[in-house]
Design a protein around this motif. Structure first.
Motif, PDB file in Angstrom:
ATOM      1  N   ARG A   1      15.835 -44.443  12.062  1.00 60.45           N
ATOM      2  CA  ARG A   1      14.986 -45.302  11.224  1.00 60.45           C
ATOM      3  C   ARG A   1      15.177 -44.983   9.748  1.00 60.45           C
ATOM      4  O   ARG A   1      15.215 -43.821   9.354  1.00 60.45           O
ATOM      5  CB  ARG A   1      13.513 -45.096  11.594  1.00 60.45           C
ATOM      6  CG  ARG A   1      13.131 -45.649  12.965  1.00 60.45           C
ATOM      7  CD  ARG A   1      11.724 -45.238  13.332  1.00 60.45           C
ATOM      8  NE  ARG A   1      11.264 -45.885  14.566  1.00 60.45           N
ATOM      9  CZ  ARG A   1      11.343 -45.333  15.773  1.00 60.45           C
ATOM     10  NH1 ARG A   1      11.874 -44.135  15.938  1.00 60.45           N
ATOM     11  NH2 ARG A   1      10.895 -45.999  16.829  1.00 60.45           N
ATOM     12  N   ASN A   2      15.272 -46.049   8.983  1.00 64.63           N
ATOM     13  CA  ASN A   2      15.380 -45.942   7.529  1.00 64.63           C
ATOM     14  C   ASN A   2      14.197 -46.648   6.904  1.00 64.63           C
ATOM     15  O   ASN A   2      13.917 -47.790   7.279  1.00 64.63           O
ATOM     16  CB  ASN A   2      16.658 -46.656   7.073  1.00 64.63           C
ATOM     17  CG  ASN A   2      17.675 -45.665   6.590  1.00 64.63           C
ATOM     18  OD1 ASN A   2      17.326 -44.809   5.774  1.00 64.63           O
ATOM     19  ND2 ASN A   2      18.887 -45.755   7.100  1.00 64.63           N
ATOM     20  N   ALA A   3      13.544 -46.008   5.953  1.00 67.88           N
ATOM     21  CA  ALA A   3      12.356 -46.610   5.356  1.00 67.88           C
ATOM     22  C   ALA A   3      11.413 -47.056   6.468  1.00 67.88           C
ATOM     23  O   ALA A   3      10.754 -48.074   6.355  1.00 67.88           O
ATOM     24  CB  ALA A   3      12.721 -47.778   4.432  1.00 67.88           C
TER      25      ALA A   3
ATOM     26  N   LEU B   1      20.848 -35.243  17.790  1.00 68.13           N
ATOM     27  CA  LEU B   1      21.338 -35.070  16.421  1.00 68.13           C
ATOM     28  C   LEU B   1      20.169 -34.802  15.477  1.00 68.13           C
ATOM     29  O   LEU B   1      20.263 -33.968  14.569  1.00 68.13           O
ATOM     30  CB  LEU B   1      22.116 -36.318  15.981  1.00 68.13           C
ATOM     31  CG  LEU B   1      22.699 -36.265  14.571  1.00 68.13           C
ATOM     32  CD1 LEU B   1      23.637 -35.087  14.381  1.00 68.13           C
ATOM     33  CD2 LEU B   1      23.437 -37.573  14.237  1.00 68.13           C
TER      34      LEU B   1
ATOM     35  N   GLN C   1      27.664 -44.389  18.520  1.00 69.05           N
ATOM     36  CA  GLN C   1      27.084 -43.179  17.920  1.00 69.05           C
ATOM     37  C   GLN C   1      28.073 -42.433  17.040  1.00 69.05           C
ATOM     38  O   GLN C   1      27.830 -41.296  16.631  1.00 69.05           O
ATOM     39  CB  GLN C   1      26.484 -42.258  18.981  1.00 69.05           C
ATOM     40  CG  GLN C   1      27.495 -41.735  20.003  1.00 69.05           C
ATOM     41  CD  GLN C   1      26.899 -40.622  20.853  1.00 69.05           C
ATOM     42  OE1 GLN C   1      26.462 -39.595  20.327  1.00 69.05           O
ATOM     43  NE2 GLN C   1      26.881 -40.844  22.154  1.00 69.05           N
TER      44      GLN C   1
ATOM     45  N   LEU D   1      29.209 -33.809  15.401  1.00 67.46           N
ATOM     46  CA  LEU D   1      28.291 -33.204  14.417  1.00 67.46           C
ATOM     47  C   LEU D   1      27.349 -32.217  15.105  1.00 67.46           C
ATOM     48  O   LEU D   1      27.083 -31.131  14.587  1.00 67.46           O
ATOM     49  CB  LEU D   1      27.501 -34.291  13.686  1.00 67.46           C
ATOM     50  CG  LEU D   1      28.338 -35.213  12.788  1.00 67.46           C
ATOM     51  CD1 LEU D   1      27.476 -36.343  12.218  1.00 67.46           C
ATOM     52  CD2 LEU D   1      28.997 -34.427  11.650  1.00 67.46           C
TER      53      LEU D   1
ATOM     54  N   ALA E   1      23.880 -45.050   7.663  1.00 60.88           N
ATOM     55  CA  ALA E   1      22.450 -45.321   7.821  1.00 60.88           C
ATOM     56  C   ALA E   1      21.680 -44.198   8.521  1.00 60.88           C
ATOM     57  O   ALA E   1      20.581 -43.841   8.112  1.00 60.88           O
ATOM     58  CB  ALA E   1      22.258 -46.631   8.577  1.00 60.88           C
ATOM     59  N   VAL E   2      22.242 -43.645   9.594  1.00 63.36           N
ATOM     60  CA  VAL E   2      21.467 -42.663  10.358  1.00 63.36           C
ATOM     61  C   VAL E   2      22.219 -41.351  10.586  1.00 63.36           C
ATOM     62  O   VAL E   2      21.805 -40.522  11.395  1.00 63.36           O
ATOM     63  CB  VAL E   2      21.012 -43.250  11.720  1.00 63.36           C
ATOM     64  CG1 VAL E   2      20.133 -44.486  11.488  1.00 63.36           C
ATOM     65  CG2 VAL E   2      22.205 -43.608  12.589  1.00 63.36           C
ATOM     66  N   GLY E   3      23.337 -41.171   9.889  1.00 63.72           N
ATOM     67  CA  GLY E   3      24.017 -39.877   9.969  1.00 63.72           C
ATOM     68  C   GLY E   3      25.080 -39.781  11.044  1.00 63.72           C
ATOM     69  O   GLY E   3      25.656 -38.710  11.252  1.00 63.72           O
ATOM     70  N   THR E   4      25.371 -40.901  11.724  1.00 60.54           N
ATOM     71  CA  THR E   4      26.371 -40.837  12.805  1.00 60.54           C
ATOM     72  C   THR E   4      27.744 -41.336  12.380  1.00 60.54           C
ATOM     73  O   THR E   4      28.713 -41.144  13.102  1.00 60.54           O
ATOM     74  CB  THR E   4      25.931 -41.724  13.994  1.00 60.54           C
ATOM     75  OG1 THR E   4      25.781 -43.074  13.522  1.00 60.54           O
ATOM     76  CG2 THR E   4      24.600 -41.245  14.566  1.00 60.54           C
ATOM     77  N   LEU E   5      27.813 -42.018  11.223  1.00 63.37           N
ATOM     78  CA  LEU E   5      29.062 -42.635  10.760  1.00 63.37           C
ATOM     79  C   LEU E   5      29.626 -43.583  11.805  1.00 63.37           C
ATOM     80  O   LEU E   5      30.852 -43.740  11.932  1.00 63.37           O
ATOM     81  CB  LEU E   5      30.105 -41.548  10.412  1.00 63.37           C
ATOM     82  CG  LEU E   5      29.744 -40.678   9.206  1.00 63.37           C
ATOM     83  CD1 LEU E   5      30.715 -39.508   9.095  1.00 63.37           C
ATOM     84  CD2 LEU E   5      29.766 -41.490   7.912  1.00 63.37           C
TER      85      LEU E   5
ATOM     86  N   GLU F   1      15.282 -40.929   9.134  1.00 65.77           N
ATOM     87  CA  GLU F   1      16.639 -40.852   8.593  1.00 65.77           C
ATOM     88  C   GLU F   1      16.717 -41.300   7.136  1.00 65.77           C
ATOM     89  O   GLU F   1      17.758 -41.155   6.483  1.00 65.77           O
ATOM     90  CB  GLU F   1      17.599 -41.683   9.467  1.00 65.77           C
ATOM     91  CG  GLU F   1      17.971 -40.978  10.746  1.00 65.77           C
ATOM     92  CD  GLU F   1      16.773 -40.668  11.621  1.00 65.77           C
ATOM     93  OE1 GLU F   1      16.486 -39.458  11.842  1.00 65.77           O
ATOM     94  OE2 GLU F   1      16.092 -41.602  12.084  1.00 65.77           O
ATOM     95  N   GLY F   2      15.635 -41.870   6.608  1.00 62.01           N
ATOM     96  CA  GLY F   2      15.668 -42.291   5.204  1.00 62.01           C
ATOM     97  C   GLY F   2      14.258 -42.540   4.723  1.00 62.01           C
ATOM     98  O   GLY F   2      13.534 -43.364   5.295  1.00 62.01           O
TER      99      GLY F   2
END
Lengths: 438, 438, 438, 438
Positions: free
Chosen positions: C137-139, C150, C417, C423, D181-185, D300-301
């Motif tokens: 989730r963003n914002a 992760l 993913q 990672l 966006a969520v760190g997974t690329l 994530e943000g």
């Protein structure tokens, strides 16, 4: 607000003080009328290079020193004798402090105007949603139903309290600073108070009982009011940001102007307003902290704490007005999904109404037994993933005391809203009462 | 203040709320009178183990939850049915918030009493030192002479403004919180406001237009007033600490009670009062910052920000009262060495009077030439390590315009105090006017 | 942590310093061995009344002064001559500062132990949930799918960085303070460094190049590390508190021990741990601010800033350890509802997978056209409240380039993913590498 | 520093990221080489209107969104297909966070250069004043004599510790952010790490084990180091401002360049440097507080906390560099009046040497009696306003144990400096050792 805090506007306010001072001194006969005219003529902002003054300020320690130098030079071009009267009887701090007071007065006027819009916006929303059922949440968990209008009325009321604070401080806290180096006005001999009275009148500022250069409590109170207002904006923004979650989706800030095409996916909503208000609410308390710590001035003029006060106050005024502008956008454009609100009320399969059932059973079974029945049914409903209403409708003690229709009514959220409508009336009534006041 | 913030006193205030709630509900017929009697009987602080409650609070998240559990158990000992009525219609937050309001009211009463002592103390010192000449200092450098009484009057005036703030907030900001889980009082059906009115009357608190659980601006304003007061105490302490320097030695906080023998060397002075006030002034703004940031509550009940508010408010109240108590000690026992003040006025060999001479020459020579003469003489005096008066007395332009006697008078510090005496009168007059008010 | 910060433990550490000082001075021959024995004998904590010392501290300005008085009195009971050697060559500040360093060392040891538990707890959860699909989730809006592991690995990694910081500071920043009044150790003649070396060895503290009484940067760095750790705990708690929302319900902190019966309704979950951590994260930055501002010491010994440092450090240590303890509870007991996570991934009817589809179409249609197709389909799906997959399956350009099976696979969250699993491996690998280190 | 924080430089750094990203993706075959060339061509800062972007940023929530829009439009002018590759696989936050990291690296380089000047300046002063006697002061009262060089060496050492912190953080904390966006690329499929490695190499930044978008502890540590450095500058400035007092006049910051004529009276000294550093030290801790509180990101943000971080970091970098520049001016131009220092040592008529006498008598009379003799003489000297040496020279017990010459030597300040010279050697030695390091 950027116009209020603009370098040019600031220069204007410092020159306003210096001109008014000359006029006041000329009026009581301390300065030749001609000298005051020359000073007034020279004190035109367009004659000064704000950028160059700013650079000299860094070396001199404050902006007034190079400004006075420049004004003296400008006056001296036409009248060397008049130049010696520039800033007579006042300190650099008098100039800066009174200019700050004038700036804060202009800032408060901007804030009060925006507060009016935000309050009116929320009041209008209250009118439309005073009976819209929504989930009341505690610790971000469902607690009880409530009308969404009560939430909105709470926003309007809190903003109105901030407006009262600002109105009062505009009248009481924003007063002339004029005391010269140590607050005695000795350079004006025994005419200091006369000059002060005229100066205050020219700038339309109250004259306090004494200069306050080393007692910053009035400024600290204004700063507190700014930070309190920002906190209220932050609280509202926090609520809306939580309601905007994809998983909740009950209300949304309006799409930013000119950003319509930006959000490429329909579920991604603009969140610039709530982010701005929340960021402001994160910054304001610490800016206030700097201003309050700066009260600890040394003797008749501080160094260090005073210099920290300026940038902190500017930034505080900026973030306050940014938070409030974002709140105006929310108040005037909030998108409310009352269907989704109603759907979310059902998220717990009726458990949000458990207290209503328990309350209805209390007169018949006593509070203790009523609670036990409802809690047992709730656990049963949770374990079996059934609706609480269905589970209760199978309970003999319930059947004995409530008809099917009565039980169904107990699961109507807005049948369990206590005195919410009266509270809304009280808030709206108080708002109307205060709206006309100054 | 430690008595006000004592765990036992806090327990008492929470129980006060719970008993008043039961009484109010019994009065309107929502609870059997007997149940309210049982609750009142059980609500004796001595029956509860504050320490154990505190430990349970850590696990439960707040102290009210274990307290309610304990009270229910206590009532149930004699009347199981009555136990079900404990805290009926109110949330844990109602209990805690109203208890906090009661605590702040008691705290403000303590502060107002101490403010009275500090203001009276400084006012008395003003009486004794209104004509004592001292150095006015800017950026910690000698600026101009001033009467020490003006400085002291400034302290009294700033403290009096804080007293006004606290008096106003005691009346306006400390209001009942009673709204249950989401502010609708739904558990009391349509009787919520009636109960609220009686509850407010029993606790002698104003009833606001609506519950304020998620709008903390009133508390934020009280916290601001505490921090502003602490800032004023810090400013006073900063001044005194600077005057206490071995190299200046103009004024001293009184020797701490019972510490007479501690300072083994005569020049080492007790500085616990100024240190306490300065430490408080360093802490208060950041505690305030925590309280203001905590305005950003989530929906109808926050978690996190609300929990941060409690310890921050306790610590803020403590440091505020500590700072004020130190200020009372200073106000009531300040030792002033007026001889040393006069000696220090001579530190610059007369240069502190340069403006007075320049002012006296202005009517005769014009402001520009007057300033040039004095500045040149000052540089000459500094280079030759002579007195400015001596250097000036050799200047022909000075000799032409001032007699030896006139020149000597210009070097008398208190002949150059502008309107200081009038300002003192204005401040003292305003103090007397406000002293009687509430 | 309460044991570390206990009044008794503090008294012990101050006495430890005083005894070690006497031993060191006796060892180099500056004090009769007998006198050091007498001091060691008298320096038993149980002989002192902590409460009474605390009250005297208020008057004296710090606790060491009455403690020294009491220790002298205690030694004098048996040997008046020995009493004169108490604290010889050291200042009160030496005692307090070194005691603070010892306290911080003990505090860090507690924190490192708890960090180990929290890191291990999250690492174990990573093992179980490295392929559990969840919403990124963003914002606070749905952005993209990600493995929950992760997220958990990120928590462990951030905590591990804090552990590294604390380990480094324990070695480098916690050093002996011993300089006497002005840092010259003049009372010990030319033997000061010898005594310092022995004292440092006895207390097992590094000896810095010079005393640091008026340079507090090392302490400020420790305080920063505490606040940074608390911030990480707050970030984790914020995430969990958001996941605990009734409307999301993906993960929950464990039920508080002994609170099982408290939550009467099944959907009301215990939130004491997240509330504690969030409250701590709201307080720590401002406590740090006080400590950092206190760096501005006056000359060889401050008054005010130094006194503000103590209570701020105590409270900071307390809230840090409280936040971490809450995090340990979360790490060791987090309840994860992976079914609900999967259900919530479907909240947007497939739109969370829009980027995956667009990516798959890019090699065939170019990035531009691929994006346009998916965006148009998304809008259509939103307007008609249908699934994105269904809408896309009707699009000829999609049908031409993707089989039904390929399209279905694109809507499998964990097929999109990226390098998340790598990672996770990198993070876990780094954790294992650092686990053994000191 | 203003150059580093300039809007143009910021735009450049964001474009640098976007170009490097395109290059990296082209290198691994994810983007046509031509598209990356087009992007690089279009990414010239001069093609963009920083002001207009700033205004759009207010509506969009951050500056990257309008910048990307503008870059896409610019690329599309020549190659519509290439435009679709702009920022592929990266989020707005990746751009902003990495640009911030690059900005902080540039800022640290500026700070390290200035630290070198300040440390060298103070080290040079140590060389000249290592035996200049001055008053060591505690709580601003005379405590003991000390060489002024020890004080100066302390400044250099504290600044050198800050340099070490910044050097370490430049290496360890300033790492690439790249996670989408969520760190997974995920948008780069399984090539994300390859791209990340090349991107890191192109920007000359370390690649961390995983993206850190929602874990801000590294940034928080950099911010802490800035605030700690500012605190050290504030401590130095506080000392100098106290020494500059007209009543003490032992040391002075150099006259501001171009301000020579401004101070019309010789005793009024320029204090812009100390005021700047003190104001910075008042602001920095609260700016840090905002940054640390912003660690509490949502998922994530974040929104709100993240937006608060930017302006706080900019302002923190500015005040830090302002404080340090002021410190450089002090270090390179401090005016020291060693005659006045010696004169001030005599302010207490010898009482500042009381401990030296007591120490000398201890071997002969025991510590207890030695102290009593000196304390009694001190009180007598204070009461009679005589010199302590004179009073002691009349005491039979003193006469018996000390010759007139020995007694006189005890009143020579630099005969009582303990291990100060060794400490200076230790500090200077450590400085030299670290000077060469990176």
């Amino acid at each position: 607000m950027r116009a209020v805090l603009d370098d040019g506007a600031r220069l204007q306010r410092m020159l306003d003080f210096l001109v008014a001072l000359a006029r006041a001194e000329a009026a009581v006969g301390l300065m030749p009328a001609l000298a005051s005219d020359e000073i007034a003529n020279a004190a035109k902002p367009e004659r000064y290079d704000v950028k160059a003054l700013g650079e000299d300020a860094a070396a001199a320690g404050n902006i007034v020193i190079p400004l006075i130098d420049a004004l003296i030079a400008e006056v001296a071009k036409t009248d060397a004798a008049a130049a010696a009267y520039v800033r007579w009887g006042a300190s650099s701090q008098d100039v800066l402090d009174t200019a700050l007071v004038l700036e804060l007065r202009a800032a408060i006027d901007v804030l009060i105007a925006d507060l009016g819009r935000a309050i009116d916006g929320f009041a209008a929303l209250v009118g439309r949603h005073r009976r819209t059922a929504t989930v009341g949440r505690n610790a971000m968990q469902h607690a009880s139903p409530m009308p969404f209008g009560l939430k909105l009325a709470g926003y309007a009321a809190a903003l109105a309290r901030s407006r009262e604070r600002l109105r009062r401080l505009r009248r009481e806290a924003l007063v002339l600073q004029f005391g010269d180096a140590v607050g005695t006005l000795a350079a004006l001999n025994d005419r200091g108070l006369e000059v002060a009275e005229r100066l205050a009148a020219l700038l339309d500022l109250p004259l306090p009982e004494a200069p306050w250069h080393s007692h910053r409590d009035r400024l600290a109170e204004v700063a507190s009011a700014f930070a309190i207002l920002t906190g209220t904006c932050g609280k509202i923004a926090r609520d809306i940001s939580l309601l905007m979650q994809t998983d909740i989706a009950e209300a949304f800030e309006p799409t930013a102007p000119g950003r319509s095409g930006a959000a490429t996916l329909p579920h991604k909503r603009s969140h610039a307003a709530v982010a701005t208000a929340l960021a402001a609410a994160a910054m304001a308390p610490n800016l206030l902290s700097t201003i309050l710590a700066a009260q600890v001035h040394e003797h008749e003029g501080a160094h260090g704490s005073w210099q920290a006060e300026w940038p902190a106050f500017s930034m505080l005024a900026l973030v306050t007005s940014g938070a409030l502008a974002a709140t105006v956008r929310i108040a005037e454009g909030l998108e409310i999904d009352s269907e989704r609100m109603r759907a979310n009320l059902g998220e717990t399969r009726g458990m949000i109404m458990a207290d209503a059932v328990s309350l209805a059973l209390t007169p018949k079974l006593g509070r203790q037994q009523a609670q036990q029945i409802v809690e047992a049914a709730s656990r049963k409903a949770a374990d079996s993933k059934r609706d609480l209403q269905a589970v209760l409708s199978e309970d003999d003690r319930v059947k004995l005391n409530l008809t099917v229709g009565e039980l169904a009514t107990l699961f109507e959220p807005m049948a369990y809203q206590g005195v919410a409508q009266t509270l809304i009336d009280r808030i709206v009534g108080a708002l109307q009462l205060r709206a006309g006041k100054r």
